[in-house]
Design a protein around this motif. Structure first.
Motif, mmCIF file in Angstrom:
data_model
loop_
_atom_site.group_PDB
_atom_site.id
_atom_site.type_symbol
_atom_site.label_atom_id
_atom_site.label_comp_id
_atom_site.label_asym_id
_atom_site.label_seq_id
_atom_site.Cartn_x
_atom_site.Cartn_y
_atom_site.Cartn_z
ATOM 1 N N ASP A 169 0.829 -1.213 0.000
ATOM 2 C CA ASP A 169 0.000 0.000 0.000
ATOM 3 C C ASP A 169 0.862 1.262 0.000
ATOM 4 O OD1 ASP A 169 -2.356 -1.441 -0.032
ATOM 5 O OD2 ASP A 169 -2.671 -1.329 2.140
ATOM 6 N N THR A 170 2.034 1.194 0.648
ATOM 7 C CA THR A 170 2.899 2.378 0.701
ATOM 8 C C THR A 170 3.513 2.698 -0.655
ATOM 9 O OG1 THR A 170 4.957 1.189 1.262
ATOM 10 C CG2 THR A 170 3.497 1.808 3.095
ATOM 11 N N LEU A 217 1.856 2.849 -3.388
ATOM 12 C CA LEU A 217 0.851 3.542 -4.190
ATOM 13 C C LEU A 217 0.807 5.015 -3.812
ATOM 14 C CD1 LEU A 217 -1.992 0.891 -3.883
ATOM 15 C CD2 LEU A 217 -0.540 1.298 -5.881
ATOM 16 N N PRO A 218 0.522 5.890 -4.769
ATOM 17 C CA PRO A 218 0.410 7.315 -4.438
ATOM 18 C C PRO A 218 -0.803 7.553 -3.551
ATOM 19 C CG PRO A 218 -0.305 6.907 -6.694
ATOM 20 C CD PRO A 218 0.291 5.623 -6.196
ATOM 21 N N PRO A 219 -0.734 8.541 -2.669
ATOM 22 C CA PRO A 219 -1.882 8.823 -1.797
ATOM 23 C C PRO A 219 -3.097 9.252 -2.609
ATOM 24 C CG PRO A 219 -0.249 10.578 -1.661
ATOM 25 C CD PRO A 219 0.382 9.470 -2.446
ATOM 26 N N VAL A 220 -4.255 8.846 -2.129
ATOM 27 C CA VAL A 220 -5.507 9.194 -2.814
ATOM 28 C C VAL A 220 -5.921 10.608 -2.428
ATOM 29 C CG1 VAL A 220 -7.933 8.597 -3.095
ATOM 30 C CG2 VAL A 220 -6.223 6.794 -2.816
#
Length: 227
Positions: A221-222, A224-227
């Motif tokens: 999860d880290t 991935l770019p923040p939503v």
């Protein structure tokens, strides 16, 4: 064993953002896809049976196993009985390999140690090798391991800008060796260990140890770019 409930979603989210996404497993490729819930991730490649099988975009490629597997399959129940294997010992038939598990035994490591020499001898007589794991001895054809599978995939796909491999069992040590070898060739590599009290050898080789499958999913999860 099943994949973490969020593993498929994490991989599906990551797939469009990386050049290649690969699962390397000792399980049959079709079983890994089913157990992991990977059916809808078309970008994912699953290399099953230590790379002997391949699942990609819904298509499974699986060669016939060598005759030694069928020969061992026929003899294994009698050999285990003669060796005094505890009744809780069980055999998992993977098609191209046979895994002898002792994890249900009262003393799984004692049972495993008792069977190791017998399994080595049986495998050698029929042209197979023994791959040890967490309370398991897997009898399978020689020539493939997770390190070989990883190196062959990298050679096929082309030199990556970065390589990450995550593992949790002794069979993943060969893949860690492959990451180290690729590092020596100039490929940045990272070794992630899904930690457990049962397998410490992998943690000693890892760049980062996380808390089991939950920790691996959280790590993905880290990326991935923040939503």
């Amino acid at each position: 064993a099943r994949a973490h409930p969020r593993a498929a979603a994490a991989l599906a989210a990551l797939a469009p953002r990386v050049r290649s996404l690969v699962v390397v497993t000792g399980r049959p490729a079709a079983a890994a896809v089913e157990y992991g819930g990977f059916e809808g991730i078309d970008e994912l490649v699953v290399l099953g049976q230590y790379g002997a099988e391949r699942w990609e975009a819904g298509v499974l490629t699986s060669p016939e196993p060598p005759p030694g597997v069928a020969e061992v399959r026929a003899k294994l129940p009698r050999v285990l009985e003669a060796a005094g294997a505890p009744t809780e010992t069980f055999v998992e038939d993977k098609g191209r390999a046979l895994a002898v598990h002792t994890r249900r035994c009262a003393e799984p490591q004692v049972a495993l140690d008792r069977l190791r020499g017998v399994m080595d001898a049986l495998a050698e007589r029929h042209g197979l090798v023994v791959e040890p794991g967490r309370f398991v001895l897997e009898l399978r054809p020689p020539g493939m391991d997770k390190g070989v599978a990883l190196r062959e995939f990298v050679a096929e796909a082309g030199k990556p800008s970065m390589l990450l491999f995550a593992g949790d069992d002794l069979g993943d040590l060969a893949a860690f060796d492959a990451v180290d070898a690729l590092r020596a060739e100039g490929v940045p590599g990272f070794k992630l260990c899904s930690g457990s009290a049962e397998v410490t050898a992998l943690a000693e080789r890892a760049d980062l140890v996380v808390d089991g499958p939950e920790g691996v999913v959280a790590f993905l999860d880290t990326l991935l770019p923040p939503v």
